[in-house]
Design an enzyme around this catalytic site. Structure first.
Site, mmCIF file in Angstrom:
data_model
loop_
_atom_site.group_PDB
_atom_site.id
_atom_site.type_symbol
_atom_site.label_atom_id
_atom_site.label_comp_id
_atom_site.label_asym_id
_atom_site.label_seq_id
_atom_site.Cartn_x
_atom_site.Cartn_y
_atom_site.Cartn_z
ATOM 1 N N GLY A 95 -8.496 -5.707 16.428
ATOM 2 C CA GLY A 95 -7.709 -4.738 15.685
ATOM 3 C C GLY A 95 -8.396 -4.393 14.380
ATOM 4 N N GLN A 150 -9.179 -1.246 5.764
ATOM 5 C CA GLN A 150 -10.320 -2.158 5.872
ATOM 6 C C GLN A 150 -11.662 -1.434 5.813
ATOM 7 O OE1 GLN A 150 -8.527 -4.308 9.482
ATOM 8 N NE2 GLN A 150 -9.682 -5.916 8.454
ATOM 9 N N CYS A 205 -9.363 -12.326 10.531
ATOM 10 C CA CYS A 205 -9.347 -10.948 10.055
ATOM 11 C C CYS A 205 -10.787 -10.535 9.776
ATOM 12 C CB CYS A 205 -8.516 -10.868 8.772
ATOM 13 S SG CYS A 205 -8.421 -9.206 8.092
ATOM 14 N N LEU A 206 -11.141 -9.329 10.156
ATOM 15 C CA LEU A 206 -12.518 -8.866 9.935
ATOM 16 C C LEU A 206 -12.832 -8.745 8.438
ATOM 17 C CD1 LEU A 206 -12.857 -6.193 12.769
ATOM 18 C CD2 LEU A 206 -13.761 -8.530 12.747
ATOM 19 N N HIS A 251 -0.088 -7.871 12.443
ATOM 20 C CA HIS A 251 -1.153 -8.150 11.480
ATOM 21 C C HIS A 251 -1.730 -6.828 10.935
ATOM 22 C CE1 HIS A 251 -5.075 -10.421 10.444
ATOM 23 N NE2 HIS A 251 -5.390 -9.141 10.298
ATOM 24 N N GLU A 252 -1.957 -5.860 11.840
ATOM 25 C CA GLU A 252 -2.554 -4.586 11.415
ATOM 26 C C GLU A 252 -1.571 -3.758 10.575
ATOM 27 O OE1 GLU A 252 -5.633 -4.483 11.627
ATOM 28 O OE2 GLU A 252 -5.826 -6.062 13.121
ATOM 29 N N HIS A 282 -1.579 -4.793 7.065
ATOM 30 C CA HIS A 282 -2.692 -4.230 6.280
ATOM 31 C C HIS A 282 -2.280 -2.915 5.606
ATOM 32 C CE1 HIS A 282 -6.289 -6.650 6.829
ATOM 33 N NE2 HIS A 282 -6.120 -6.721 8.137
HETATM 34 NI NI NI Z 1 -7.009 -8.083 9.462
#
Ligand code: NI
Length: 172
Positions: free
Chosen positions: A45, A50, A94-95, A136-137, A140
């Protein structure tokens, strides 16, 4: 085009993102870039903030089995319309917080409404990894990271590691 992913801590990851009024070709291209960036990372995701774009847009594909067909999803203005009372715990990453993982408890199932790439309204119920990922997304988009669910000590420890990582990357 693969876009650089912002690493925590970054003020752009703490912002509440703006809703998307209409889907322009520019936003379509952005969604395509986000999917490419997510698959390249690789991740399941990615949210627009991000990559430094404070708009309410997320992409995801939680089909991890390479034998199965991928399911790239693009969600504009995603909103949770229902959540289960049942909770489930998943070890999240998380990226924007590379190589750090922690267990987070969230509703096990959620219904989400969103606008698709063609402007149509969609609604679907998600379970398992999909449910964790979509929550989670969406977090963000409200400037919230999975480490915000952890205790202050654990969160500070991870933040310090990320500050160190960013210093190292800036030097090289
Ligand atoms: Ni994340």
């Amino acid at each position: 085009m693969i876009r650089p992913i912002l690493i925590h801590p970054d003020p752009r990851l703490k912002k509440v993102c703006e809703p998307v009024a209409e889907i322009t070709s520019e936003l379509g291209k952005l969604a395509e870039d986000m999917l490419e960036t997510m698959y390249d990372a690789p991740g399941v995701g990615l949210a627009a903030p991000q990559i430094g774009v404070t708009k309410r847009l997320i992409v995801m594909d939680c089909v991890k089995d390479p034998e199965l067909a991928p399911r790239p999803m693009v969600l504009f203005n995603p909103q949770i319309t229902w959540q289960s009372e049942d909770l489930s715990t998943y070890e999240e990453g998380c990226l924007s917080i590379p190589e750090q993982y922690a267990e987070v408890e969230r509703p096990a199932e959620v219904r989400v409404r969103w606008m698709a790439l063609d402007g149509s309204e969609q609604e679907e119920q998600f379970a398992g990894l999909w449910a964790t990922c979509v929550q989670h997304e969406i977090d963000h988009l409200d400037g919230k990271l999975f480490i915000d669910y952890l205790g202050p000590l654990k969160r500070q420890m991870i933040t310090r590691k990320m500050e160190k990582l960013k210093r190292e990357r800036a030097r090289s």
